[in-house]
Design a protein around this motif. Structure first.
Motif, short mmCIF file in Angstrom:
data_model
loop_
_atom_site.label_atom_id
_atom_site.label_comp_id
_atom_site.label_asym_id
_atom_site.label_seq_id
_atom_site.Cartn_x
_atom_site.Cartn_y
_atom_site.Cartn_z
N SER A 157 -11.16 -11.08 5.44
CA SER A 157 -11.65 -10.02 6.34
C SER A 157 -10.50 -9.16 6.85
O SER A 157 -10.60 -7.93 6.88
CB SER A 157 -12.40 -10.66 7.51
OG SER A 157 -12.83 -9.68 8.43
N ILE A 158 -9.40 -9.81 7.23
CA ILE A 158 -8.22 -9.07 7.71
C ILE A 158 -7.64 -8.22 6.58
O ILE A 158 -7.25 -7.06 6.78
CB ILE A 158 -7.17 -10.03 8.27
CG1 ILE A 158 -7.68 -10.65 9.58
CG2 ILE A 158 -5.83 -9.32 8.50
CD1 ILE A 158 -6.81 -11.75 10.12
N ALA A 159 -7.59 -8.79 5.38
CA ALA A 159 -7.05 -8.05 4.23
C ALA A 159 -7.86 -6.79 3.97
O ALA A 159 -7.30 -5.71 3.71
CB ALA A 159 -7.04 -8.95 2.99
N GLU A 160 -9.18 -6.90 4.05
CA GLU A 160 -10.03 -5.72 3.85
C GLU A 160 -9.79 -4.68 4.93
O GLU A 160 -9.76 -3.48 4.66
CB GLU A 160 -11.50 -6.15 3.84
CG GLU A 160 -11.90 -6.92 2.59
CD GLU A 160 -13.37 -7.32 2.61
OE1 GLU A 160 -13.99 -7.23 3.70
OE2 GLU A 160 -13.88 -7.73 1.56
N LYS A 161 -9.59 -5.14 6.16
CA LYS A 161 -9.33 -4.23 7.28
C LYS A 161 -8.08 -3.40 7.01
O LYS A 161 -8.03 -2.21 7.38
CB LYS A 161 -9.16 -5.03 8.56
CG LYS A 161 -8.75 -4.21 9.77
CD LYS A 161 -8.51 -5.09 10.98
CE LYS A 161 -7.97 -4.27 12.15
NZ LYS A 161 -7.69 -5.13 13.34
N TYR A 162 -7.09 -3.98 6.35
CA TYR A 162 -5.83 -3.27 6.10
C TYR A 162 -5.83 -2.56 4.74
O TYR A 162 -4.80 -2.05 4.32
CB TYR A 162 -4.65 -4.23 6.22
CG TYR A 162 -4.29 -4.51 7.66
CD1 TYR A 162 -3.38 -3.70 8.34
CD2 TYR A 162 -4.88 -5.55 8.37
CE1 TYR A 162 -3.07 -3.94 9.67
CE2 TYR A 162 -4.58 -5.79 9.70
CZ TYR A 162 -3.67 -4.98 10.35
OH TYR A 162 -3.38 -5.22 11.67
N GLY A 163 -6.98 -2.54 4.07
CA GLY A 163 -7.12 -1.72 2.87
C GLY A 163 -6.98 -2.42 1.55
O GLY A 163 -7.02 -1.77 0.49
N MET B 220 0.83 -1.21 0.00
CA MET B 220 0.00 0.00 0.00
C MET B 220 0.86 1.27 0.00
O MET B 220 0.49 2.28 -0.58
CB MET B 220 -0.90 0.01 1.24
CG MET B 220 -1.92 -1.11 1.28
SD MET B 220 -3.37 -0.86 0.22
CE MET B 220 -4.23 0.42 1.10
N LYS B 221 2.03 1.20 0.64
CA LYS B 221 2.91 2.36 0.72
C LYS B 221 3.84 2.50 -0.49
O LYS B 221 4.48 3.54 -0.66
CB LYS B 221 3.74 2.29 1.99
CG LYS B 221 2.94 2.51 3.27
CD LYS B 221 3.84 2.51 4.49
CE LYS B 221 3.07 2.81 5.76
NZ LYS B 221 3.94 2.81 6.96
N ALA B 222 3.93 1.46 -1.31
CA ALA B 222 4.82 1.51 -2.48
C ALA B 222 4.27 2.51 -3.49
O ALA B 222 3.09 2.46 -3.85
CB ALA B 222 4.95 0.13 -3.09
N GLN B 223 5.12 3.39 -3.97
CA GLN B 223 4.68 4.42 -4.92
C GLN B 223 4.29 3.83 -6.27
O GLN B 223 3.49 4.41 -6.99
CB GLN B 223 5.78 5.45 -5.10
CG GLN B 223 6.09 6.25 -3.84
CD GLN B 223 7.15 7.31 -4.06
OE1 GLN B 223 7.64 7.50 -5.17
NE2 GLN B 223 7.51 8.02 -3.00
N SER B 224 4.85 2.68 -6.60
CA SER B 224 4.59 2.07 -7.90
C SER B 224 3.29 1.28 -7.97
O SER B 224 2.84 0.92 -9.06
CB SER B 224 5.75 1.13 -8.26
OG SER B 224 5.88 0.10 -7.29
N ILE B 225 2.67 1.02 -6.82
CA ILE B 225 1.50 0.15 -6.77
C ILE B 225 0.22 0.97 -6.71
O ILE B 225 0.06 1.83 -5.85
CB ILE B 225 1.56 -0.79 -5.54
CG1 ILE B 225 2.84 -1.64 -5.58
CG2 ILE B 225 0.33 -1.66 -5.46
CD1 ILE B 225 2.94 -2.56 -6.78
#
Length: 233
Positions: free
Chosen positions: A58-64, A39-44
């Motif tokens: 569910s956990i993946a959704e929680k983290y965006g 999520m923090k990678a500028q290229s993604i």
């Protein structure tokens, strides 16, 4: 830079470490660390988690992250990571206009956003079909014959042992990051095709979390150097 989509396959089953992908590593679910780095990678532009497990999703959704429910037929022990990537690409509209698919493995939780960006950037800069993370290694490798005798794989044991600085440099895949040309991957169905370039990550850790010993070693290391994902990514 054109759009790059990160895909993180994360099955619910794990024999080496039960519940591995949601087990707490440095106080958070294992998969959370890779999601955060992506999520923090500028290229993604988008982060997708593919799983057969509702808790992981569910956990993946929680983290965006965006999520894809993986069918049972490509979720077993024999299923390839490539099959999960292909299914996710075909299931997500966010992949439609992407040039690059970035395959990330959450068994490397100390992967950083900078490392992801470097691998993606090198693929573009070198006009490669595949770019993948590697670390330099210095091991003397052997294979064992049926009669029990050893044969040097990357060295000639009949000659005097070379100093490390006199040997040709060799590299090992970290297994953490693969940046793939989207169309080429869809055509080939495998992570290596066309022009493949190793991207050396000097500070990358060499431990994949496959066994309880791996887990203890990597978490102890991360704590010791105060290099956990909260400050690392």
């Amino acid at each position: 830079m054109k759009r790059a989509v990160a895909i993180i396959p994360a099955r619910g089953g794990s024999k080496g470490i039960p519940g591995k992908n949601i087990k707490l590593f440095l106080g958070e679910p294992l998969i959370a660390h890779t999601i955060r780095a992506a999520m923090k990678a500028q290229s993604i532009s988008d982060v997708i988690v593919s799983s057969d497990d509702d808790v992981i999703l569910s956990i993946a959704e929680k983290y965006g992250a965006r999520t894809v429910q993986r069918p049972a037929e490509i979720s077993g022990d024999e299923a390839s990571s490539e099959s999960a990537l292909l299914h996710a690409i075909q299931s997500q509209e966010s992949c439609a206009n992407a040039e690059t698919v970035v395959f990330l493995q959450c068994t490397s939780p100390l992967t950083t956003s900078a490392e992801i960006d470097k691998v993606v950037s090198e693929r573009s800069k070198l006009n490669a079909d595949t770019a993948f993370s590697v670390v330099e290694v210095h091991a003397f490798l052997w294979k064992i014959n049926p009669d029990g005798t050893g044969v040097g794989v990357n060295h000639d044991a009949s000659k005097p042992r070379q100093r490390r600085q006199d040997r040709s440099k060799e590299y090992r895949e970290t297994g953490a990051i693969y940046a793939l040309d989207m169309n080429g991957f869809l055509s080939s169905g495998q992570r290596f095709f066309g022009k493949s370039v190793p991207v050396v990550l000097p500070d990358a850790t060499e431990i994949d979390l496959d066994t309880p010993r791996d887990w203890l070693t990597l978490e102890t290391y991360a704590n010791a150097v105060e290099n956990g994902p909260s400050t690392h990514n």
